[in-house]
Design a protein around this motif. Structure first.
Motif, mmCIF file in Angstrom:
data_model
loop_
_atom_site.group_PDB
_atom_site.id
_atom_site.type_symbol
_atom_site.label_atom_id
_atom_site.label_comp_id
_atom_site.label_asym_id
_atom_site.label_seq_id
_atom_site.Cartn_x
_atom_site.Cartn_y
_atom_site.Cartn_z
ATOM 1 N N VAL A 135 0.855 -1.227 0.094
ATOM 2 C CA VAL A 135 0.098 -0.302 -0.289
ATOM 3 C C VAL A 135 1.149 1.052 -0.404
ATOM 4 O O VAL A 135 1.951 1.447 0.695
ATOM 5 N N GLY A 136 0.758 2.127 -0.974
ATOM 6 C CA GLY A 136 1.849 3.648 -1.454
ATOM 7 C C GLY A 136 0.257 4.788 -1.623
ATOM 8 O O GLY A 136 -0.709 4.256 -1.746
ATOM 9 N N PRO A 137 0.886 5.711 -1.526
ATOM 10 C CA PRO A 137 0.306 6.931 -1.341
ATOM 11 C C PRO A 137 0.446 7.238 -3.540
ATOM 12 O O PRO A 137 1.595 6.681 -3.868
ATOM 13 N N GLY A 153 9.880 14.625 6.456
ATOM 14 C CA GLY A 153 9.799 13.622 5.477
ATOM 15 C C GLY A 153 8.236 12.726 6.381
ATOM 16 O O GLY A 153 8.079 13.437 7.683
ATOM 17 N N ILE A 154 7.982 12.125 5.459
ATOM 18 C CA ILE A 154 6.516 11.385 5.449
ATOM 19 C C ILE A 154 6.948 10.123 4.919
ATOM 20 O O ILE A 154 7.503 10.135 3.462
ATOM 21 N N THR A 155 6.651 9.182 5.538
ATOM 22 C CA THR A 155 6.467 7.776 5.281
ATOM 23 C C THR A 155 4.951 7.050 5.212
ATOM 24 O O THR A 155 3.715 7.958 6.562
ATOM 25 N N VAL A 156 4.364 7.056 4.050
ATOM 26 C CA VAL A 156 2.554 6.315 4.654
ATOM 27 C C VAL A 156 2.862 4.564 3.593
ATOM 28 O O VAL A 156 1.702 5.359 2.560
ATOM 29 N N ASP A 157 3.801 4.441 3.853
ATOM 30 C CA ASP A 157 3.531 3.488 3.026
ATOM 31 C C ASP A 157 4.052 1.985 3.588
ATOM 32 O O ASP A 157 5.096 2.018 4.346
ATOM 33 N N GLN A 158 4.002 0.439 2.759
ATOM 34 C CA GLN A 158 4.814 -0.625 3.545
ATOM 35 C C GLN A 158 6.209 -0.975 2.594
ATOM 36 O O GLN A 158 6.377 -2.219 3.156
#
Length: 643
Positions: A135-137, A153-158
């Motif tokens: 899952v990712g942006p 920085g941002i992470t919103v992924d697997q």
């Protein structure tokens, strides 16, 4: 009419390379649980980098004058006020905060996909990444300018999901594995306890009709002997450098990081220790900081506790086997994503150890830029505090088999960690060192007295990770040692190496988990493991001995490693191609099939005289302890690699 510009700040570095339209499988379900991190910038990042370089450089007047965690945090970490603003923002948006390290370098949070989309405008989708759904942006995440001012920085992924780097002899054979609940099959009579103990007839290969059989699993005593522990003992009259004790790592603490926690680790380690003549483990020499089973997260994505248990067992047995007198601290993450980061921060923020073994990694450097440089800041903290981070280089060679292009694995590819590559080791009957080759094997099945494909075969049996980074510039400590034809101005992996080949592997004790829900286990057994997951803790244990003997804390050791190698000492063994093609005969315990293993064939990577991208400057040995103890400034360069 033109669309007005967004009032928010975009973070394009939050989008990993695999999150592209060609891999898109559609929107993630609204209730998908998503973990993310917000990274905050260091205060004076140039100063943090300079400090990390100077305290690690044997030619610097600042060498080994590291800061305490409190000093480092006070000087370089984000301010408490900035951190509080970021945490408050996430809480106000309904995110659940799951990680707040003392260093304040990042915040870990969780939320549903719909909540994350609402906060960051990420439009999370599912992506196929080499057969795994992540899952990712699908859109560049954003933050309001008022909060973005505090965030780097941002992470919103697997995509940052890390996997352990251990290997078994059957790993590359697609053989049906035995059920964990079944009794372990007996070792085939063909396996050998030392190189050449048993041989078998093979169809002609490389001018030979007989081949030595694979190793059942070397013992701690064999590893200590082959890698020269006796040399150190004999060279130190009275053991003066080790305070009256034989060099065994006494007085040192080696930390190990993995995901989850084995329910039987202490009992297994003590059964193992009794069998192989090692000191027992108890509260005086083993400690762990782990989540409770109810706190485990993302188990399917991470490969379940049963998938990480062999890694923990291997790491503990390898460190204890090479440094029996050292203390071991195991810190387990609640998952294989940010949980690993939190585990690392616990060690750094309390300086709970100064050697950290990390036997896991990503597939290549296919992580988001935001995540990658957030990790580098943690590595700068480690170096500035005099803590050495050791990472396995990976088990898939140049990663072409997984990625379709060549790449070293991150975090091993960072210039601020010591990347440990792999070898195949031959030990004589008396425990002495016979030879090593680079770990990389091709298997050819034998059927009806013939090979099923032209030699060397078509089954990749695994190989040490390595190669040239596409991201990190060449550090100064590699200049003059790493051939320019390999580097081309970039960081090359690995730095050093140790035993990794599962066909010349290491014996490990384990009570295998057979139910990931209840964590019920089978009875204790011994199994043979390899992979750079083995090489890394073997190296960490030898580094503990080096620190004990020298009386010095090496911290980030690469500058000292390369300087020692340049001095042309015998501290490392240069792993070069053998005059004749080395082979082993292997019989699968799962399928019963027979194979010929052609060794030192590691994808596009190859061993060579001097530095190479399979074994680095060479194979680690206990002789490094003598080299470091005798020379405070081991010679060679160092330079301004930290700038």
């Amino acid at each position: 009419m033109a669309t007005p510009p967004s009032p928010n700040t975009a973070f394009p570095g939050a989008v990993p390379s695999w999150a592209k339209p060609a891999n898109d499988q559609g929107a993630a379900a609204a209730d998908t649980s998503v973990e993310g991190e917000l990274f905050l910038p260091l205060r004076n990042p140039a100063g943090a980098k300079a400090l990390a370089g100077e305290v690690s450089n044997p030619r610097s007047s600042m060498y080994q004058k590291s800061l305490s965690p409190a000093q480092w945090i006070a000087r370089y970490s984000p301010t408490k006020a900035d951190y509080a603003n970021v945490v408050s923002f996430l809480k106000a948006k309904g995110m659940t905060i799951t990680g707040t390290p003392d260093s304040r370098q990042y915040v870990v949070f969780r939320g549903s996909a719909s909540e994350v989309n609402s906060v960051f405008g990420a439009q999370l989708h599912k992506y196929d990444f080499k057969g795994t759904t992540l899952v990712g942006p699908s859109k560049v995440p954003t933050l309001p300018k008022s909060i973005a001012a505090y965030v780097s920085g941002i992470t919103v992924d697997q995509g940052a999901a890390k996997h352990p780097n251990y290997a078994t002899p059957d790993s590359g054979l697609n053989a049906t594995p035995r059920a964990r609940s079944a009794a372990p099959q007996a070792k085939t009579a063909a396996c050998s306890n030392y190189w050449g103990q048993n041989t078998t007839t093979i169809p002609e290969a490389y001018g030979k009709t007989k081949a030595p059989t694979f190793i059942c699993g070397y013992t701690p005593k064999q590893i200590q002997s082959a890698y020269g522990k006796g040399t150190v003992v004999r060279a130190m009259p009275g053991n003066s450098g080790s305070h009256g004790h034989a060099p065994d790592g006494k007085g040192q603490t080696v930390a190990i990081i993995d995901a989850y926690a084995s329910p039987t680790i202490l009992a297994d380690a003590n059964t193992y220790s009794a069998a192989y003549g090692l000191p027992p483990m108890n509260s005086s020499n083993y400690r762990q900081i782990v989540p409770s089973p109810g706190e485990f997260r993302d188990e399917a994505l991470c490969g379940f506790p049963s998938g990480w248990q062999p890694e923990q067992s291997l790491d503990v047995d390898a460190v204890h086997g090479t440094a029996p007198g050292a203390k071991i601290l195991y810190v387990g993450g609640n998952n294989c994503n940010a949980g690993i980061d939190v585990a690392l921060s616990k060690i750094l923020d309390g300086k709970l150890a100064n050697i950290v073994s990390n036997s896991y990694g990503n597939i290549g450097e296919a992580v988001s830029a935001n995540y990658l440089f957030g990790q580098v800041n943690l590595e700068l903290q480690a170096a500035g505090e005099g803590i050495g981070l050791y990472y396995s280089s990976g088990d898939s060679g140049d990663e072409t088999i997984n990625l379709g292009y060549t790449a070293p694995d991150f975090p091993a590819s960072s210039p601020w960690v010591t990347a440990v590559g792999g070898t195949s080791l031959a030990v004589n009957r008396n425990g002495s060192y016979k030879f090593e080759t680079g770990w990389g094997g091709i298997l050819d099945q034998i059927s009806n007295g013939a090979y099923t494909s032209p030699l060397p075969g078509n089954l990749y049996g695994g190989g040490a990770g390595g190669g040239t980074s596409a991201i990190f510039a060449q550090p100064d400590y590699q200049k003059g040692t790493v051939p320019s034809s390999l580097a081309k101005g970039m960081r090359v992996v690995p730095d050093i190496s140790s035993l990794a080949d599962p066909y010349t592997g290491y014996v490990v004790g384990i009570s295998p988990i057979n139910d990931d829900t209840t964590l019920a286990t089978d009875p204790y057994t011994t199994e043979t493991y390899g992979g750079t997951s083995l090489a890394c803790p073997l190296t960490a244990g030898q580094m503990a001995v080096a620190q004990q003997v020298s009386g010095k804390v090496l911290g980030f050791a690469n500058p000292a490693i390369y300087a020692t190698a340049k001095a042309r000492t015998t501290a490392f063994t240069d792993v070069v191609p053998q005059h004749e093609q080395p082979v082993l005969a292997y019989t699968s315990a799962n399928s019963g099939n027979q194979y010929l293993l052609s060794m030192d064939l590691d994808s596009s990577l190859s061993t060579a005289r001097g530095y190479d991208n399979v074994t680095g400057v060479g194979s680690m040995s206990y002789r490094f302890a003598l080299a470091i103890s005798q020379h405070r400034h081991p010679g060679g360069g160092g330079g301004n690699y930290g700038h």
